[in-house]
Design a protein around this motif. Structure first.
Motif, PDB file in Angstrom:
ATOM      1  N   ARG A 116       4.743  67.976  10.190  1.00 44.21           N
ATOM      2  CA  ARG A 116       4.728  69.004  11.235  1.00 44.21           C
ATOM      3  C   ARG A 116       5.959  69.900  11.126  1.00 44.21           C
ATOM      4  N   ALA A 117       7.104  69.317  10.768  1.00 45.47           N
ATOM      5  CA  ALA A 117       8.317  70.120  10.607  1.00 45.47           C
ATOM      6  C   ALA A 117       8.196  71.099   9.451  1.00 45.47           C
ATOM      7  N   LEU A 118       7.332  70.775   8.488  1.00 45.24           N
ATOM      8  CA  LEU A 118       7.137  71.614   7.304  1.00 45.24           C
ATOM      9  C   LEU A 118       5.852  72.426   7.396  1.00 45.24           C
ATOM     10  N   ALA A 119       5.449  72.746   8.589  1.00 47.96           N
ATOM     11  CA  ALA A 119       4.137  73.371   8.787  1.00 47.96           C
ATOM     12  C   ALA A 119       3.974  74.671   8.014  1.00 47.96           C
ATOM     13  N   THR A 120       5.057  75.371   7.737  1.00 48.18           N
ATOM     14  CA  THR A 120       4.947  76.644   7.020  1.00 48.18           C
ATOM     15  C   THR A 120       4.998  76.478   5.509  1.00 48.18           C
ATOM     16  N   ALA A 121       5.254  75.255   5.044  1.00 52.15           N
ATOM     17  CA  ALA A 121       5.349  75.016   3.597  1.00 52.15           C
ATOM     18  C   ALA A 121       3.994  74.609   3.043  1.00 52.15           C
ATOM     19  N   ASP A 122       3.888  74.648   1.720  1.00 46.76           N
ATOM     20  CA  ASP A 122       2.672  74.164   1.072  1.00 46.76           C
ATOM     21  C   ASP A 122       2.626  72.652   1.195  1.00 46.76           C
ATOM     22  N   LEU A 123       1.608  72.162   1.880  1.00 51.19           N
ATOM     23  CA  LEU A 123       1.471  70.740   2.121  1.00 51.19           C
ATOM     24  C   LEU A 123       0.050  70.306   1.841  1.00 51.19           C
ATOM     25  N   PRO A 124      -0.134  69.046   1.499  1.00 49.25           N
ATOM     26  CA  PRO A 124      -1.511  68.534   1.484  1.00 49.25           C
ATOM     27  C   PRO A 124      -2.071  68.562   2.900  1.00 49.25           C
ATOM     28  N   ARG A 190       0.105  54.449  14.514  1.00 52.74           N
ATOM     29  CA  ARG A 190      -0.593  55.664  14.104  1.00 52.74           C
ATOM     30  C   ARG A 190      -0.777  55.649  12.586  1.00 52.74           C
ATOM     31  N   ALA A 191      -1.891  56.206  12.138  1.00 48.76           N
ATOM     32  CA  ALA A 191      -2.182  56.311  10.706  1.00 48.76           C
ATOM     33  C   ALA A 191      -2.156  57.769  10.288  1.00 48.76           C
ATOM     34  N   LEU A 192      -1.682  58.005   9.078  1.00 47.27           N
ATOM     35  CA  LEU A 192      -1.727  59.338   8.479  1.00 47.27           C
ATOM     36  C   LEU A 192      -2.891  59.366   7.500  1.00 47.27           C
ATOM     37  N   VAL A 193      -3.777  60.323   7.675  1.00 49.18           N
ATOM     38  CA  VAL A 193      -4.887  60.550   6.746  1.00 49.18           C
ATOM     39  C   VAL A 193      -4.574  61.845   6.017  1.00 49.18           C
ATOM     40  N   GLU A 194      -4.457  61.770   4.701  1.00 47.86           N
ATOM     41  CA  GLU A 194      -3.898  62.888   3.946  1.00 47.86           C
ATOM     42  C   GLU A 194      -4.712  63.160   2.685  1.00 47.86           C
ATOM     43  N   GLN A 195      -4.810  64.416   2.334  1.00 43.95           N
ATOM     44  CA  GLN A 195      -5.494  64.838   1.121  1.00 43.95           C
ATOM     45  C   GLN A 195      -4.895  64.135  -0.095  1.00 43.95           C
ATOM     46  N   TYR A 196      -5.750  63.632  -0.972  1.00 49.92           N
ATOM     47  CA  TYR A 196      -5.274  63.017  -2.210  1.00 49.92           C
ATOM     48  C   TYR A 196      -4.927  64.105  -3.205  1.00 49.92           C
ATOM     49  N   ILE A 268      13.200  61.894  -2.032  1.00 45.47           N
ATOM     50  CA  ILE A 268      12.006  62.684  -1.728  1.00 45.47           C
ATOM     51  C   ILE A 268      11.000  62.514  -2.846  1.00 45.47           C
ATOM     52  N   GLU A 269       9.803  62.030  -2.498  1.00 43.85           N
ATOM     53  CA  GLU A 269       8.744  61.831  -3.481  1.00 43.85           C
ATOM     54  C   GLU A 269       7.780  63.012  -3.443  1.00 43.85           C
ATOM     55  N   ALA A 270       7.325  63.441  -4.626  1.00 45.40           N
ATOM     56  CA  ALA A 270       6.472  64.618  -4.717  1.00 45.40           C
ATOM     57  C   ALA A 270       5.458  64.440  -5.838  1.00 45.40           C
ATOM     58  N   ARG A 271       4.344  65.137  -5.685  1.00 45.72           N
ATOM     59  CA  ARG A 271       3.354  65.239  -6.759  1.00 45.72           C
ATOM     60  C   ARG A 271       3.480  66.612  -7.402  1.00 45.72           C
ATOM     61  N   LEU A 272       3.408  66.632  -8.728  1.00 44.97           N
ATOM     62  CA  LEU A 272       3.442  67.893  -9.466  1.00 44.97           C
ATOM     63  C   LEU A 272       2.011  68.362  -9.667  1.00 44.97           C
ATOM     64  N   THR A 273       1.474  69.038  -8.664  1.00 41.70           N
ATOM     65  CA  THR A 273       0.087  69.483  -8.695  1.00 41.70           C
ATOM     66  C   THR A 273      -0.031  70.761  -9.527  1.00 41.70           C
ATOM     67  N   GLY A 276       1.816  73.490  -8.009  1.00 42.81           N
ATOM     68  CA  GLY A 276       3.251  73.336  -7.807  1.00 42.81           C
ATOM     69  C   GLY A 276       3.569  72.019  -7.135  1.00 42.81           C
ATOM     70  N   PRO A 277       4.855  71.700  -6.969  1.00 42.54           N
ATOM     71  CA  PRO A 277       5.229  70.429  -6.354  1.00 42.54           C
ATOM     72  C   PRO A 277       4.835  70.370  -4.887  1.00 42.54           C
ATOM     73  N   ALA A 278       4.331  69.210  -4.449  1.00 46.51           N
ATOM     74  CA  ALA A 278       3.929  69.011  -3.058  1.00 46.51           C
ATOM     75  C   ALA A 278       4.514  67.708  -2.553  1.00 46.51           C
ATOM     76  N   LEU A 279       4.929  67.703  -1.307  1.00 45.26           N
ATOM     77  CA  LEU A 279       5.575  66.536  -0.724  1.00 45.26           C
ATOM     78  C   LEU A 279       4.632  65.350  -0.615  1.00 45.26           C
ATOM     79  N   VAL A 280       5.116  64.181  -0.999  1.00 44.05           N
ATOM     80  CA  VAL A 280       4.434  62.919  -0.728  1.00 44.05           C
ATOM     81  C   VAL A 280       5.127  62.210   0.422  1.00 44.05           C
ATOM     82  N   GLU A 281       6.440  61.964   0.290  1.00 45.20           N
ATOM     83  CA  GLU A 281       7.186  61.290   1.356  1.00 45.20           C
ATOM     84  C   GLU A 281       8.656  61.686   1.312  1.00 45.20           C
TER      85      GLU A 281
END
Length: 413
Positions: A116-124, A190-196, A268-273, A276-281
């Motif tokens: 939510r804090a990164l709402a303006t960034a590219d996120l899954p 609470r559970a996070l459901v997130e795009q793979y 900071i963990e990220a996927r190199l999609t 471009g890079p996207a946050l994992v955790e």
């Protein structure tokens, strides 16, 4: 009088936990561990650290334990356990000691709040679910396949890639049914459901100090296959080239700026999609999985020491003298059973390039292919001139090791 006591609120039970207590003495401080269960820490007595018994899951008890130290005696407060970083931030702020803003740490420990804090960034795409009634709406937004995980756990615990709605419902139920974590702390429920996301996974090892952030380096990760995303090999530094490293470090800086973390280590963990890079955790702590040891072997930087320096109000020493690369291969059980022996350790240690072989499981332990980081049996660390050389050493060494279970034996995976 110069403050002499460095307080630790609990610790990792292995690896960096006891090493941090010893490192504090190397910095001229007297380490004191606040803990509810001293017996969980192997090697604690050998560190020479003081021990204060208290309920570390109680804010009231922690405040009382810290307040018992004479004014001016405390030099800093820290922890090597992710489960206590929020308590440390609150205590440090209360006593005017160096640390991160408590609210920034609270946000960083909540995976949904970070997004939510990164709402303006590219996120899954993601959704937060606190009852089964929210699953249909979450899937309508996120789609399949997706990743389901708790918003507030660590070590890949209860993380699962789900391909069907039935799998999502089952995994969300597992997450919501849990009431406490491995440290007996109440969980968020609470559970996070997130795009793979597809693409290689990396982690960015960052340090904040005096309003700036330093990218120490980027680690390449290999994960086990579906449905669990357990890291089983790290290579440092990742072979991304200058442009690739700059891009993923930029993502890490954006994450830290958005959440307000500004002091000390973060992982900071990220996927190199393909996009471009996207946050994992985001993790407001040093990397686990022996990554700090890989950094030490390659860069000559002791990240644990630098964590202690920042919590003492000292500038971290992050100038690297990079040479070659290093990697770690985690050993896992090929099937479920009771461990009788891990054979071939001496042969593995003789493989050229191998610098350490360590078995963390014990004979008699029930073991199984891991569904989180706690299921690893041990590891091999190797060092070399390049990734190919390190990967070859890790493959050769792990190939020498045999995991023997009560009803047969298998090669380590």
């Amino acid at each position: 009088m110069t403050p002499q006591v460095l307080l630790f609120v609990e610790s990792n039970t292995t690896g960096s936990g006891m090493a941090a207590l010893t490192a504090a003495q190397g910095l001229g401080k007297r380490p004191v561990l606040l803990t509810s269960r001293p017996g969980r820490y192997r090697g604690l007595a050998a560190t020479g650290a003081g021990v204060v018994l208290c309920d570390t899951n109680s804010a009231t008890a922690l405040r009382a334990a810290v307040a018992a130290f004479p004014a001016g005696e405390l030099a800093g407060i820290t922890t090597t356990s992710e489960f206590y970083v929020t308590a440390v931030a609150e205590l440090a702020a209360r006593h005017g000691l160096p640390g991160n803003p408590p609210e920034a740490v609270r946000v960083s420990r909540d995976k949904a709040a970070v997004r939510r804090a990164l709402a303006t960034a590219d996120l899954p795409r993601f959704a937060e679910v606190d009852t089964p009634d929210g699953i249909a709406g979450a899937l309508a937004h996120v789609g399949l396949p997706c990743v389901v995980k708790p918003v507030d756990d660590s070590g890949s615990n209860l993380v699962r890639v789900c391909a069907t709605e039935a799998e999502v419902r089952a995994q969300v139920s597992r997450v919501l049914a849990r009431q406490v974590n491995v440290r007996d702390q109440p969980v968020a429920g609470r559970a996070l459901v997130e795009q793979y996301l597809t693409g290689p996974e990396v982690s960015v090892e960052m340090f904040g100090w005096a309003g700036g952030t330093t990218c120490v380096g980027v680690t390449a990760k290999q994960l086990t296959g579906f449905p669990h995303c357990v890291e089983h090999r790290h290579l440092y530094p990742a072979d991304l080239g200058e442009a690739g490293t700059t891009r993923v470090a930029g993502l890490a800086r954006d994450v830290l700026a958005a959440t307000g973390l500004r002091t000390g280590p973060s992982h900071i963990e990220a996927r190199l999609t393909p996009a471009g890079p996207a946050l994992v955790e985001l993790n407001p702590r040093l990397a686990g999985g022996m990554i700090p040891e890989l950094v030490r072997l390659v860069d000559g930087i002791d990240l644990l020491e630098q964590q202690l320096r920042t919590c003492l109000g000292e500038q971290p020493r992050l100038r690297a003298a990079r040479a070659g690369c290093a990697g770690i291969q985690f050993l896992t059980a090929p099937r479920a059973g009771r461990l009788t022996e891990v054979a071939g350790i001496a042969a593995a240690a003789r493989v050229p390039g191998v610098v350490e072989v360590r078995i963390t499981a014990q004979a008699g332990d029930p073991v199984a292919p891991p569904d989180n980081a706690y299921g690893r049996l041990g590891f091999v660390i190797a060092r070399g001139d390049d990734h190919a050389q390190v990967a070859h050493a890790l493959d050769a060494a792990s190939g020498q090791i045999t995991v023997r279970l009560e009803a047969g034996h298998d090669r380590a995976s």
